[in-house]
Design a protein around this motif. Structure first.
Motif, PDB file in Angstrom:
ATOM      1  N   LEU A   1       0.829  -1.204   0.000  1.00  0.00           N
ATOM      2  CA  LEU A   1       0.000   0.000   0.000  1.00  0.00           C
ATOM      3  C   LEU A   1       0.869   1.262   0.000  1.00  0.00           C
ATOM      4  O   LEU A   1       0.554   2.229  -0.699  1.00  0.00           O
ATOM      5  CB  LEU A   1      -0.941  -0.004   1.210  1.00  0.00           C
ATOM      6  N   ALA A   2       1.934   1.234   0.763  1.00  0.00           N
ATOM      7  CA  ALA A   2       2.845   2.384   0.810  1.00  0.00           C
ATOM      8  C   ALA A   2       3.418   2.661  -0.577  1.00  0.00           C
ATOM      9  O   ALA A   2       3.442   3.815  -1.032  1.00  0.00           O
ATOM     10  CB  ALA A   2       3.970   2.117   1.804  1.00  0.00           C
ATOM     11  N   LYS A   3       3.851   1.624  -1.245  1.00  0.00           N
ATOM     12  CA  LYS A   3       4.404   1.781  -2.593  1.00  0.00           C
ATOM     13  C   LYS A   3       3.336   2.309  -3.547  1.00  0.00           C
ATOM     14  O   LYS A   3       3.588   3.203  -4.358  1.00  0.00           O
ATOM     15  CB  LYS A   3       4.946   0.446  -3.095  1.00  0.00           C
ATOM     16  N   HIS A   4       2.126   1.770  -3.445  1.00  0.00           N
ATOM     17  CA  HIS A   4       1.015   2.189  -4.298  1.00  0.00           C
ATOM     18  C   HIS A   4       0.739   3.689  -4.159  1.00  0.00           C
ATOM     19  O   HIS A   4       0.467   4.372  -5.151  1.00  0.00           O
ATOM     20  CB  HIS A   4      -0.234   1.374  -3.937  1.00  0.00           C
ATOM     21  N   PHE A   5       0.808   4.196  -2.936  1.00  0.00           N
ATOM     22  CA  PHE A   5       0.522   5.606  -2.676  1.00  0.00           C
ATOM     23  C   PHE A   5       1.767   6.496  -2.677  1.00  0.00           C
ATOM     24  O   PHE A   5       1.661   7.710  -2.515  1.00  0.00           O
ATOM     25  CB  PHE A   5      -0.233   5.758  -1.348  1.00  0.00           C
ATOM     26  N   GLY A   6       2.936   5.889  -2.819  1.00  0.00           N
ATOM     27  CA  GLY A   6       4.175   6.670  -2.846  1.00  0.00           C
ATOM     28  C   GLY A   6       4.499   7.316  -1.513  1.00  0.00           C
ATOM     29  O   GLY A   6       4.972   8.448  -1.466  1.00  0.00           O
ATOM     30  N   ILE A   7       4.222   6.575  -0.427  1.00  0.00           N
ATOM     31  CA  ILE A   7       4.503   7.098   0.915  1.00  0.00           C
ATOM     32  C   ILE A   7       5.330   6.061   1.681  1.00  0.00           C
ATOM     33  O   ILE A   7       5.504   4.936   1.220  1.00  0.00           O
ATOM     34  CB  ILE A   7       3.201   7.428   1.685  1.00  0.00           C
ATOM     35  N   SER A   8       5.800   6.441   2.847  1.00  0.00           N
ATOM     36  CA  SER A   8       6.592   5.512   3.656  1.00  0.00           C
ATOM     37  C   SER A   8       5.700   4.433   4.258  1.00  0.00           C
ATOM     38  O   SER A   8       4.484   4.619   4.406  1.00  0.00           O
ATOM     39  CB  SER A   8       7.298   6.262   4.790  1.00  0.00           C
ATOM     40  N   LYS A   9       6.327   3.337   4.623  1.00  0.00           N
ATOM     41  CA  LYS A   9       5.586   2.245   5.259  1.00  0.00           C
ATOM     42  C   LYS A   9       4.987   2.734   6.582  1.00  0.00           C
ATOM     43  O   LYS A   9       3.840   2.408   6.905  1.00  0.00           O
ATOM     44  CB  LYS A   9       6.508   1.050   5.493  1.00  0.00           C
ATOM     45  N   ALA A  10       5.741   3.521   7.333  1.00  0.00           N
ATOM     46  CA  ALA A  10       5.239   4.037   8.617  1.00  0.00           C
ATOM     47  C   ALA A  10       4.007   4.914   8.416  1.00  0.00           C
ATOM     48  O   ALA A  10       3.029   4.814   9.173  1.00  0.00           O
ATOM     49  CB  ALA A  10       6.333   4.813   9.334  1.00  0.00           C
ATOM     50  N   LYS A  11       4.043   5.742   7.380  1.00  0.00           N
ATOM     51  CA  LYS A  11       2.908   6.616   7.100  1.00  0.00           C
ATOM     52  C   LYS A  11       1.694   5.795   6.655  1.00  0.00           C
ATOM     53  O   LYS A  11       0.570   6.058   7.070  1.00  0.00           O
ATOM     54  CB  LYS A  11       3.271   7.637   6.033  1.00  0.00           C
ATOM     55  N   ALA A  12       1.916   4.787   5.828  1.00  0.00           N
ATOM     56  CA  ALA A  12       0.826   3.920   5.371  1.00  0.00           C
ATOM     57  C   ALA A  12       0.221   3.166   6.551  1.00  0.00           C
ATOM     58  O   ALA A  12      -1.004   3.048   6.661  1.00  0.00           O
ATOM     59  CB  ALA A  12       1.328   2.944   4.310  1.00  0.00           C
ATOM     60  N   LYS A  13       1.070   2.681   7.442  1.00  0.00           N
ATOM     61  CA  LYS A  13       0.582   1.943   8.614  1.00  0.00           C
ATOM     62  C   LYS A  13      -0.314   2.833   9.463  1.00  0.00           C
ATOM     63  O   LYS A  13      -1.397   2.417   9.888  1.00  0.00           O
ATOM     64  CB  LYS A  13       1.772   1.430   9.428  1.00  0.00           C
ATOM     65  N   LYS A  14       0.118   4.062   9.678  1.00  0.00           N
ATOM     66  CA  LYS A  14      -0.649   4.994  10.503  1.00  0.00           C
ATOM     67  C   LYS A  14      -1.935   5.443   9.812  1.00  0.00           C
ATOM     68  O   LYS A  14      -2.996   5.505  10.426  1.00  0.00           O
ATOM     69  CB  LYS A  14       0.204   6.215  10.842  1.00  0.00           C
ATOM     70  N   ARG A  15      -1.860   5.722   8.526  1.00  0.00           N
ATOM     71  CA  ARG A  15      -2.991   6.253   7.777  1.00  0.00           C
ATOM     72  C   ARG A  15      -4.068   5.198   7.477  1.00  0.00           C
ATOM     73  O   ARG A  15      -5.253   5.488   7.528  1.00  0.00           O
ATOM     74  CB  ARG A  15      -2.507   6.853   6.465  1.00  0.00           C
TER      75      ARG A  15
ATOM     76  N   ALA B   1      -3.013  -3.237  -5.338  1.00  0.00           N
ATOM     77  CA  ALA B   1      -2.259  -3.211  -4.078  1.00  0.00           C
ATOM     78  C   ALA B   1      -3.057  -3.795  -2.917  1.00  0.00           C
ATOM     79  O   ALA B   1      -2.656  -3.673  -1.766  1.00  0.00           O
ATOM     80  CB  ALA B   1      -1.859  -1.771  -3.752  1.00  0.00           C
ATOM     81  N   ARG B   2      -4.159  -4.457  -3.201  1.00  0.00           N
ATOM     82  CA  ARG B   2      -5.025  -4.972  -2.137  1.00  0.00           C
ATOM     83  C   ARG B   2      -4.292  -5.992  -1.266  1.00  0.00           C
ATOM     84  O   ARG B   2      -3.389  -6.672  -1.727  1.00  0.00           O
ATOM     85  CB  ARG B   2      -6.303  -5.577  -2.726  1.00  0.00           C
ATOM     86  N   PRO B   3      -4.689  -6.105   0.000  1.00  0.00           N
ATOM     87  CA  PRO B   3      -4.039  -7.041   0.921  1.00  0.00           C
ATOM     88  C   PRO B   3      -4.216  -8.506   0.509  1.00  0.00           C
ATOM     89  O   PRO B   3      -5.139  -8.845  -0.236  1.00  0.00           O
ATOM     90  CB  PRO B   3      -4.748  -6.779   2.253  1.00  0.00           C
ATOM     91  N   ARG B   4      -3.349  -9.334   1.035  1.00  0.00           N
ATOM     92  CA  ARG B   4      -3.372 -10.764   0.726  1.00  0.00           C
ATOM     93  C   ARG B   4      -4.718 -11.399   1.065  1.00  0.00           C
ATOM     94  O   ARG B   4      -5.244 -12.215   0.306  1.00  0.00           O
ATOM     95  CB  ARG B   4      -2.251 -11.487   1.468  1.00  0.00           C
TER      96      ARG B   4
END
Length: 128
Positions: A34-48, A88-91
């Protein structure tokens, strides 16, 4: 050579029941995707996009309001009933339902036939 599982359902005919599950779990790899899909960090994706689940260490997707099911996955387009992050959907979403049949789909098609209403619980792709 692996053969694809023949399925007896069409997700485009469903209002996205599976997206309304109370807990849609995600893995670290899902968060990275998801982070890669949105072009953001993994930490930011986890929080968002996620929050703590009920189990220790579990992460689940955040939800949003839905007129049919009250709350659904934040990535469901509530108008089209389609996933907005499909590549980018989850497994857990990729593997659902994991069998040749989907109980939700079978139930919905049965009710549409029984009610003689192909638009019952409107979707973007109705049966004729």
């Amino acid at each position: 050579m692996r053969t694809a599982l023949k399925v007896f359902y069409n997700c485009k005919n469903c209002p996205a029941y599976c997206c309304a599950y109370p807990r849609i779990t995600v893995t670290d790899y899902d968060i990275e995707r998801l982070a890669k899909h949105f072009g953001i960090s993994k930490a930011k994706a986890k929080k968002r996009f996620t929050k703590k689940g009920e189990e220790p260490g579990e992460r689940i997707l955040r939800k949003k309001y839905d007129p049919y099911f009250e709350s659904v996955c934040r990535f469901l387009d509530v108008e089209t009933r389609q996933c907005t992050v499909y590549p980018a959907r989850p497994r857990t979403c990729r593997e659902y339902p994991g069998t040749a049949r989907c109980g939700y789909y079978d139930f919905l098609m049965s009710e549409r036939d029984r009610q003689k209403d192909s638009k019952m619980i409107a979707t973007t792709d109705h049966r004729d």
